[in-house]
Every structure is written in structure tokens, then in C-alpha cells.
Design a protein around this motif. Structure first.
Motif, short mmCIF file in Angstrom:
data_model
loop_
_atom_site.label_atom_id
_atom_site.label_comp_id
_atom_site.label_asym_id
_atom_site.label_seq_id
_atom_site.Cartn_x
_atom_site.Cartn_y
_atom_site.Cartn_z
N HIS A 104 14.76 -46.39 -6.01
CA HIS A 104 14.99 -46.59 -7.44
C HIS A 104 14.00 -47.60 -8.00
CE1 HIS A 104 17.19 -50.14 -5.92
NE2 HIS A 104 16.95 -50.66 -7.12
N THR A 105 13.88 -47.58 -9.31
CA THR A 105 13.12 -48.57 -10.05
C THR A 105 13.81 -48.78 -11.38
OG1 THR A 105 10.91 -49.22 -10.80
CG2 THR A 105 11.56 -46.94 -11.19
N THR A 106 13.24 -49.60 -12.24
CA THR A 106 13.90 -49.92 -13.51
C THR A 106 13.17 -49.29 -14.69
OG1 THR A 106 12.64 -51.99 -13.71
CG2 THR A 106 14.80 -52.09 -12.64
N VAL A 107 13.97 -49.00 -15.71
CA VAL A 107 13.45 -48.56 -17.01
C VAL A 107 13.93 -49.58 -18.03
CG1 VAL A 107 13.53 -46.80 -18.81
CG2 VAL A 107 13.46 -46.13 -16.40
N THR A 108 13.00 -50.15 -18.77
CA THR A 108 13.34 -51.14 -19.80
C THR A 108 13.03 -50.56 -21.17
OG1 THR A 108 12.90 -53.00 -18.32
CG2 THR A 108 12.90 -53.45 -20.69
#
Length: 439
Positions: free
Chosen positions: A223-227
Motif C-alpha cells: 500500500h501507499t498513501t493518497v493525499t
């Protein structure tokens, strides 16, 4: 003299027919260590390795060929550690041309099958991701128009990646992630489609996770992040409520202190379009009380206060005052209405909410409209009665014929003897004279 001779460990000689379509080696796992020996053959009449070639996409050699006077051996090279990074085929091919001591040559293609163990997690490319959106942001739009989300899975047999969001994360509400496509050149690269499922209208930046899961067994996930950040410059201004109401009927307007007005709907706030370029203005109805009020905005321009000044320029005599508050910046503006009740004489009840005000106001309007319609109807009836046509003489067979309700009488003429006889038509309640032509 025989040409190059190759024998298996059990002494079986490899014939030309055995290698016509390639010689298959035993399968190995993709996690096998470098320098691992994958083939040993005893040799006779083999002088040297004349040439070698590979069909790998990267043109790297993943097998090392070693030849002595009695033994030929194939081992894994250091590049095999990154085989899945570069290759998509699950078979390594190495073609070698051997020079025989007899002056002849022999060509053999060695084929090494690879067992994919799904030993790699998908890897997001150019992560983490940030999108700057103007508010409100429409429903059903894909954010990949502003920047693509992609992940690469180097495992040989995984042909797809499943993209998803955490359903239990409130911050990801309003978004949906799904697999979109595979890159036309790099088949290990997969694109995600991040969609809005309803209109996004946030007042603060938010961050949530996006997940990539491969189709291996067992599946592997990363997973990674979406801002999401707010594009304040291009966001549309919108107030938190279209109308604010407050009851100040108990306030002593003649001896008041500076008073911040409070409203049933809460603070006057902006739900979108907040930035330092906003200018707040207001108008009071009646306008003569404009100088009795002032506005104060918060440091971040997200909230505005209505202040009733300590010293009033005009004593307020109205029971209801209406303030229109405007917020403007280049390209967008918005307004909200503030209704303050300052006397119990008002028919409008603002104690609960603006809904009560709306209901009472509608009833008053309906009553006024009903009265107007009634007046118009009465006037119309009277006008119709006044403009009814008078009875007239009808002609029949070129003679004048009176209607049955008319009565013909003779009257003496007051004119000279030469004047014509005079006749009249008499009605029950009205006499109208008409001249009858001489017969």
C-alpha cells in the motif's frame, strides 16, 4: 572420428535428435541462488565454446557455460537474482555453438524452465500520490487525469493487480479504486483508476491508503498513501448554511455592550473556497442601520462574526433585521442571509430554526395572494355587468321588430309640426328612446 559427444550423468549419450528442438533442463524456482549448477554433462571431442546467444528480452545471460576437457557445466549467473525484474518468460534460453576436435561444430539450445513462487510484492510507481482539487469536486471523475496511479508486479505469472481502498477508513469515503489497464510496453506495469463516487467538498486536506494486491498464491499486498489537498485559489466559495437566524428580543439595545451575535445554525462558516484572497462585505435591511454592525473574519478566513456595536448610530426600531453577508474572491462569490429577531412584536418565530421562518412567511404570502385573487375576481364580475350589451332592435324582413321584452308607446312631440312622429320603447325599470324610421 566422431563429432562432439555429450553424455548425461547416467552415461546416456545425447543424440542429434535429442537436441533438435532444444534440450530441456530440470525446473528450478525463481528463488534459486546464484552459482547454482543446473546441468553437468561429460564431453568427448569438444574443443571449445565457439559462440553463445540468448533470447532474453534484456539480452542478459542468466546461465554461465563452463567447459573443460571432460566436463560441461551450466550455472546461474549473478543476473539471475533480477531475472523477474527484466523478463516475462518463464523459460531461460541459451544457445551454444561448440567447436569439435574433428573440425566440425554442434549447436545446442538449452532451455531452463522457471517456477514462479510469487515472491515479490507489487510496487507502486512514483508513490506516494498527491492531488490538488478545487472544491467542490464533481462525482464520477477519474483522478488519473491529474496524475496516474500505477503499480508493478515482477512475478512471472501475475497478469493483473487488484487496487482497493480501506472501506473502514472514513477519509476514503467518496473515492473508489479499481484496475484500469496494463502498460502497452511493460506488461508488468498496471494502472489504477481512482474515481469519485459522490461530490467531494472538504474543508481540510486528507490522506488515505490505496492497496495493490497481486493474483498469486498466496496473494501479496502492498500500500501507499493518497493525499487530497484543496486548491484554494480555484475552489468555489460556499457558506455552511444559506440562512442564519438568531433571537435577540431580550437584548437592551439602548444600553447594550458590544455583542457577537450567535445563531441557531451555529457559526457562520465557509464550507469551501477558503483562502486569504476572500473579502467579506455585508448589507443591512433597512440600510440606515448599516453602521450599527461590523464583520470580523477569522485568521484563516473560514469563519465570520457579526458584531453589534456598543454605541448604536441609530436606535433600532424594527422587530426584524436582515443582513446579507457576501464573500468574494477572483472568479467566485457567495452570499448568506442573517435574520435577527429584535422584538417580540414580530409574527415570525426564530427560536427554533429558519424552517419555522420559512413556513410562516409562506403562509403570509398565500393569504396575501388569496386576497388579491378575490379582489380581482369581484372587479371582473362588476365590469362584466356594466358592459353587458343593451337590447337592440332586430330587423326582420326589412322591418324593424322589437324584442318581446320591449313595449312600444306613442309620445307627443314637442318639436314643430313638421317634425316626424316620435315613438319610444319602454322597459319595466328603464326607458330608452330610439327613433323609428318612417314607414
Amino acid at each position: 572420428m566422431q563429432s562432439c559427444v555429450f553424455k548425461l550423468p547416467d552415461g546416456t549419450e545425447l543424440q542429434e535428435d535429442d537436441t533438435e528442438f532444444g534440450f530441456n533442463l530440470d525446473k528450478i524456482e525463481d528463488t534459486s541462488p546464484v552459482n547454482k549448477s543446473v546441468l553437468k554433462l561429460s564431453v568427448e571431442n569438444v574443443k571449445s565454446i565457439q559462440s553463445k546467444s540468448t533470447s532474453s528480452a534484456s539480452q542478459l545471460f542468466f546461465l554461465e557455460a563452463n567447459l573443460t576437457s571432460e566436463l560441461f557445466e551450466l550455472t546461474l549467473t549473478d543476473d539471475f537474482l533480477n531475472y523477474e525484474e527484466y523478463e516475462t518468460k518463464d523459460v531461460i534460453s541459451l544457445t551454444i555453438t561448440f567447436e569439435c576436435t574433428t573440425g566440425k561444430s554442434r549447436i545446442i539450445e538449452f532451455l531452463l524452465p522457471i517456477i514462479d513462487t510469487n515472491n515479490n510484492d507489487p510496487k507502486f510507481i512514483n508513490a506516494p500520490y498527491t492531488y490538488e482539487l478545487s472544491m467542490p469536486f464533481p462525482k464520477g471523475l477519474s483522478l488519473d487525469l491529474l496524475g496516474k496511479i500505477s503499480a508493478r508486479d515482477i512475478d512471472l505469472t501475475n497478469s493483473k493487480i487488484i487496487f482497493s481502498l480501506d472501506k473502514n477508513d472514513d477519509k476514503s469515503n467518496g473515492f473508489k479504486a479499481e484496475w484500469s489497464s496494463t502498460d502497452s510496453v511493460d506488461k508488468k506495469l498496471h494502472y489504477a483508476n481512482l474515481l469519485t463516487t459522490f461530490v467531494i467538498n472538504i474543508s481540510e486536506n486528507l490522506t488515505f491508503n490505496i492497496f495493490a494486491t497481486d493474483t498469486g498464491n498466496p496473494p501479496r499486498t502492498t500500500h501507499t498513501t493518497v493525499t487530497i489537498t484543496i486548491d484554494k485559489l480555484n475552489s468555489i466559495i460556499k457558506f455552511g448554511s444559506p440562512i442564519y437566524t438568531g433571537n435577540y428580543s431580550t437584548l437592551d439595545l439602548e444600553n447594550n455592550h458590544e455583542e457577537e451575535l450567535k445563531f441557531n445554525e451555529g457559526d457562520i462558516t465557509l464550507s469551501s473556497g477558503i483562502d486569504e484572497n476572500i473579502k467579506f462585505t455585508f448589507e443591512v435591511n433597512p440600510a440606515k442601520y448599516q453602521d450599527n454592525f461590523q464583520l470580523k473574519s477569522s485568521n484563516d478566513y473560514s469563519k465570520v462574526q457579526v458584531i453589534l456595536k456598543k454605541k448604536l448610530q441609530y436606535i433600532i426600531e424594527e422587530s426584524i433585521l436582515i443582513l446579507t453577508i457576501n464573500a468574494r474572491k477572483p472568479g467566485t462569490e457567495a452570499s448568506t442571509i442573517v435574520i435577527t429577531k429584535l422584538s417580540d412584536d414580530s409574527m415570525i418565530n426564530l427560536d427554533n430554526s429558519c424552517d419555522n421562518f420559512d413556513g410562516s412567511f409562506i403562509i403570509i404570502i398565500l393569504i396575501v395572494l388569496l386576497v388579491i385573487v378575490s379582489i380581482v375576481l369581484v372587479v371582473s364580475i362588476i365590469r362584466n355587468m356594466r358592459y353587458q350589451k343593451d337590447p337592440v332592435v332586430e330587423k326582420t324582413n326589412n322591418a324593424n321588430e322589437l324584442k318581446p321584452e320591449m313595449t312600444e308607446v306613442a309620445r307627443p312631440s314637442s318639436s314643430s309640426n313638421n317634425s316626424q312622429p316620435r315613438r319610444s320603447v319602454t322597459f319595466v325599470d328603464e326607458i330608452k328612446e330610439i327613433n323609428i324610421a318612417r314607414l
